[in-house]
Design a protein around this motif. Sequence first.
Motif, PDB file in Angstrom:
ATOM      1  N   SER A  54     -11.690  16.817  -8.093  1.00  0.00           N
ATOM      2  CA  SER A  54     -12.265  18.122  -8.453  1.00  0.00           C
ATOM      3  C   SER A  54     -13.602  18.349  -7.762  1.00  0.00           C
ATOM      4  O   SER A  54     -14.156  19.438  -7.851  1.00  0.00           O
ATOM      5  N   CYS A  55     -14.144  17.326  -7.076  1.00  0.00           N
ATOM      6  CA  CYS A  55     -15.502  17.516  -6.546  1.00  0.00           C
ATOM      7  C   CYS A  55     -15.673  17.372  -5.047  1.00  0.00           C
ATOM      8  O   CYS A  55     -16.255  18.260  -4.429  1.00  0.00           O
ATOM      9  N   PHE A  56     -15.216  16.278  -4.431  1.00  0.00           N
ATOM     10  CA  PHE A  56     -15.461  16.132  -2.978  1.00  0.00           C
ATOM     11  C   PHE A  56     -15.005  17.382  -2.212  1.00  0.00           C
ATOM     12  O   PHE A  56     -15.803  17.942  -1.442  1.00  0.00           O
ATOM     13  N   GLU A  58     -25.601  14.962 -11.547  1.00  0.00           N
ATOM     14  CA  GLU A  58     -24.830  13.877 -12.151  1.00  0.00           C
ATOM     15  C   GLU A  58     -23.972  13.196 -11.079  1.00  0.00           C
ATOM     16  O   GLU A  58     -23.367  13.870 -10.257  1.00  0.00           O
ATOM     17  N   PHE A  59     -23.906  11.868 -11.119  1.00  0.00           N
ATOM     18  CA  PHE A  59     -23.191  11.111 -10.087  1.00  0.00           C
ATOM     19  C   PHE A  59     -21.998  10.325 -10.640  1.00  0.00           C
ATOM     20  O   PHE A  59     -21.437   9.486  -9.936  1.00  0.00           O
ATOM     21  N   LEU A  60     -21.615  10.578 -11.913  1.00  0.00           N
ATOM     22  CA  LEU A  60     -20.517   9.797 -12.495  1.00  0.00           C
ATOM     23  C   LEU A  60     -19.196  10.113 -11.802  1.00  0.00           C
ATOM     24  O   LEU A  60     -19.025  11.178 -11.205  1.00  0.00           O
ATOM     25  N   ARG A  61     -18.257   9.142 -11.875  1.00  0.00           N
ATOM     26  CA  ARG A  61     -16.904   9.330 -11.326  1.00  0.00           C
ATOM     27  C   ARG A  61     -15.909   9.457 -12.463  1.00  0.00           C
ATOM     28  O   ARG A  61     -16.089   8.853 -13.522  1.00  0.00           O
TER      29      ARG A  61
HETATM   30  O1  LIG Z   1     -19.338  14.978  -7.982  1.00  0.00           O
HETATM   31  C1  LIG Z   1     -18.409  14.429  -8.529  1.00  0.00           C
HETATM   32  O2  LIG Z   1     -17.609  14.980  -9.271  1.00  0.00           O
HETATM   33  C2  LIG Z   1     -18.136  12.970  -8.310  1.00  0.00           C
HETATM   34  O3  LIG Z   1     -17.265  12.840  -7.133  1.00  0.00           O
HETATM   35  C3  LIG Z   1     -16.860  11.508  -6.820  1.00  0.00           C
HETATM   36  O4  LIG Z   1     -16.156  10.919  -7.912  1.00  0.00           O
HETATM   37  P1  LIG Z   1     -14.568  11.163  -8.148  1.00  0.00           P
HETATM   38  O5  LIG Z   1     -14.121  12.391  -7.432  1.00  0.00           O
HETATM   39  O6  LIG Z   1     -14.373  11.086  -9.619  1.00  0.00           O
HETATM   40  O7  LIG Z   1     -13.803   9.924  -7.525  1.00  0.00           O
HETATM   41  P2  LIG Z   1     -14.031   8.861  -6.360  1.00  0.00           P
HETATM   42  O8  LIG Z   1     -13.788   7.520  -6.920  1.00  0.00           O
HETATM   43  O9  LIG Z   1     -15.283   9.078  -5.621  1.00  0.00           O
HETATM   44  O10 LIG Z   1     -12.789   9.196  -5.385  1.00  0.00           O
HETATM   45  C4  LIG Z   1     -12.692  10.447  -4.719  1.00  0.00           C
HETATM   46  C5  LIG Z   1     -11.527  10.413  -3.735  1.00  0.00           C
HETATM   47  O11 LIG Z   1     -11.829   9.557  -2.620  1.00  0.00           O
HETATM   48  C6  LIG Z   1     -10.741   8.666  -2.395  1.00  0.00           C
HETATM   49  N1  LIG Z   1     -11.283   7.402  -1.823  1.00  0.00           N
HETATM   50  C7  LIG Z   1     -12.325   6.768  -2.437  1.00  0.00           C
HETATM   51  C8  LIG Z   1     -12.848   5.613  -1.891  1.00  0.00           C
HETATM   52  C9  LIG Z   1     -12.322   5.094  -0.703  1.00  0.00           C
HETATM   53  O12 LIG Z   1     -12.756   4.053  -0.158  1.00  0.00           O
HETATM   54  N2  LIG Z   1     -11.279   5.741  -0.110  1.00  0.00           N
HETATM   55  C10 LIG Z   1     -10.749   6.893  -0.651  1.00  0.00           C
HETATM   56  O13 LIG Z   1      -9.802   7.474  -0.052  1.00  0.00           O
HETATM   57  C11 LIG Z   1     -10.075   8.485  -3.750  1.00  0.00           C
HETATM   58  O14 LIG Z   1      -8.740   8.066  -3.610  1.00  0.00           O
HETATM   59  C12 LIG Z   1     -10.205   9.894  -4.323  1.00  0.00           C
HETATM   60  O15 LIG Z   1      -9.133  10.713  -3.863  1.00  0.00           O
HETATM   61  C13 LIG Z   1     -18.128  10.669  -6.583  1.00  0.00           C
HETATM   62  O16 LIG Z   1     -17.759   9.306  -6.340  1.00  0.00           O
HETATM   63  C14 LIG Z   1     -19.081  10.737  -7.787  1.00  0.00           C
HETATM   64  O17 LIG Z   1     -20.296  10.038  -7.492  1.00  0.00           O
HETATM   65  C15 LIG Z   1     -19.426  12.212  -8.070  1.00  0.00           C
HETATM   66  O18 LIG Z   1     -20.257  12.341  -9.210  1.00  0.00           O
END
Ligand SMILES: O=C(O)[C@H]1O[C@H](OP(=O)(O)OP(=O)(O)OC[C@H]2O[C@@H](n3ccc(=O)[nH]c3=O)[C@H](O)[C@@H]2O)[C@H](O)[C@@H](O)[C@@H]1O
Length: 428
Positions: free
Chosen positions: A265-267, A153-156
């Motif tokens: 919770s994921c990255f 799943e790739f949702l955010r």
């Molecule tokens: O596996 C997962 O759970 C999901 O992890 C991320 O989604 P998410 O953690 O909900 O949020 P993101 O919008 O990706 O942001 C992650 C982090 O990166 C940061 N970020 C994002 C984009 C950016 O340009 N710079 C940056 O610092 C955000 O502030 C946030 O702390 C991925 O984008 C989803 O595709 C994936 O499904």
Amino acid sequence: MHISVIGSGYVGTTVAACFADLGHEVTAIDIDEDVVDALNEGRAPIDEPGLEELLATHAGDRLEATTSYDAVPASDVTFLAIGTPSNEDGSIDLTALEAAAEAAGEALADKSERHLVVIKSTVTPTSIGDVLEPAVRRGANGNENVEVGMNPEFLREGSAVDDFLTPDKVVFGTDSEWATEKLHAVFDPLLDEHDADVVETDPATASMIKYANNAFLASKISLVNDIGNVCKEFGLDAYEVMAAVGLDDRISEQFLRSGVGWGGSCFPKDVDAIVAAARDEDYDPALLEAAVEINDRQPERLLELLEDHVDLAGARVAVLGLAFKPQTDDIRNSRAIPTIETLRDRGAEVVAYDPVAADNMRERFPEIEYADSAASALEGADGAVVVTDWDEFAALDEEFDAMADPVVVDGRRIVERRDGLAYEGLTW
Ligand SMILES: O=C(O)[C@H]1O[C@H](OP(=O)(O)OP(=O)(O)OC[C@H]2O[C@@H](n3ccc(=O)[nH]c3=O)[C@H](O)[C@@H]2O)[C@H](O)[C@@H](O)[C@@H]1O
Ligand SMILES: NC(=O)C1=CN([C@@H]2O[C@H](COP(=O)(O)OP(=O)(O)OC[C@H]3O[C@@H](n4cnc5c(N)ncnc54)[C@H](O)[C@@H]3O)[C@@H](O)[C@H]2O)C=CC1
């Protein structure tokens, strides 16, 4: 089709509600009775735009929830959307998912038709073959009718429903044509409405695609942060630089926002898990390790910039933004956590503000002060840092004049620079 979805958290609830919306009969299964009650009443157990509306429409009709696994054999396909957290050493903890996989298998032990169990959770490439498929088979007592597949799943968070219903791609990891056809039957109503690439592969490759996706995005942000730190050293604006770089189609304009780093919770858990899995195979993924190190350093750099203006010992510092990103109250691995920890270690008095995440952060740091608005956090503060890019911080202006010393270090490039405010951008 009748689909059962085991696990009703961020992913399971979204997937169950969206499958019902696509016309399937869905049974959501969770061990948490409160979650099951909420779903049956058409209420969302998590806060996601559009989710409550879908649940309110379909609960009691095409969607029902239960704590019992009896619905598993009655369904055509079962999805497992259970958490896969980290062990102490960063490796994947499959305990909860393995238990649910075995329980799903048990429910299917007597089924005489073929049944597909699909892993929706994020799992490392060897997890299905070594742990999860054996767990299902053990539960099913060797019933040959049960097959296991993978559909990452790739949702955010914050845009879960929209992301699920309008994906760039869907990935089917299966061991047979029959299983691929089953997944097509599940997703065809979505693919009829929305044009997305369909990747058909085996379960281990599907698992790796998910990690490669998250590792790439996290590393992209770390690379942008590394370049951003270099820009800052030269007195250049990383946002101006990356806006031009992003015009190259090979790079794309997305995920180029530099600053205090990635959380959620994921990255963090997924990069740690794939690094640990690679090390297990005697390979050191140096770039991924560096991505984590750069991410860990950004909050420290934010505070170094603040220290150029303010002696932190005894200073009152406003922390604006506690959630890991805007539009959520989720603080898991938020960059606010190391920021607050370091401020406290240096003897600063912290006053924190977030429009929705303060209650969650209070559980983590009960001893710091929480303000009920950005304005009151700033009042009398000797310095401020911005950790989350909430829109409302873009409107802050004369609120800075109420600070003892109007100094802000912006970790997300959201505050407007103006005369009378000592403004530092993290990478600009
Ligand atoms: O596996 C997962 O759970 C999901 O992890 C991320 O989604 P998410 O953690 O909900 O949020 P993101 O919008 O990706 O942001 C992650 C982090 O990166 C940061 N970020 C994002 C984009 C950016 O340009 N710079 C940056 O610092 C955000 O502030 C946030 O702390 C991925 O984008 C989803 O595709 C994936 O499904
Ligand atoms: N949260 C996100 O944005 C995304 C998460 N993922 C992955 O999806 C998986 C699930 O993540 P989340 O939905 O965030 O987890 P979550 O922790 O929000 O939800 C898991 C749910 O499973 C339930 N559960 C636990 N054991 C159970 C059992 N034996 N039987 C039935 N229910 C049980 C829990 O009560 C909980 O409601 C993880 O692998 C995660 O990495 C993938 C993409 C996006």
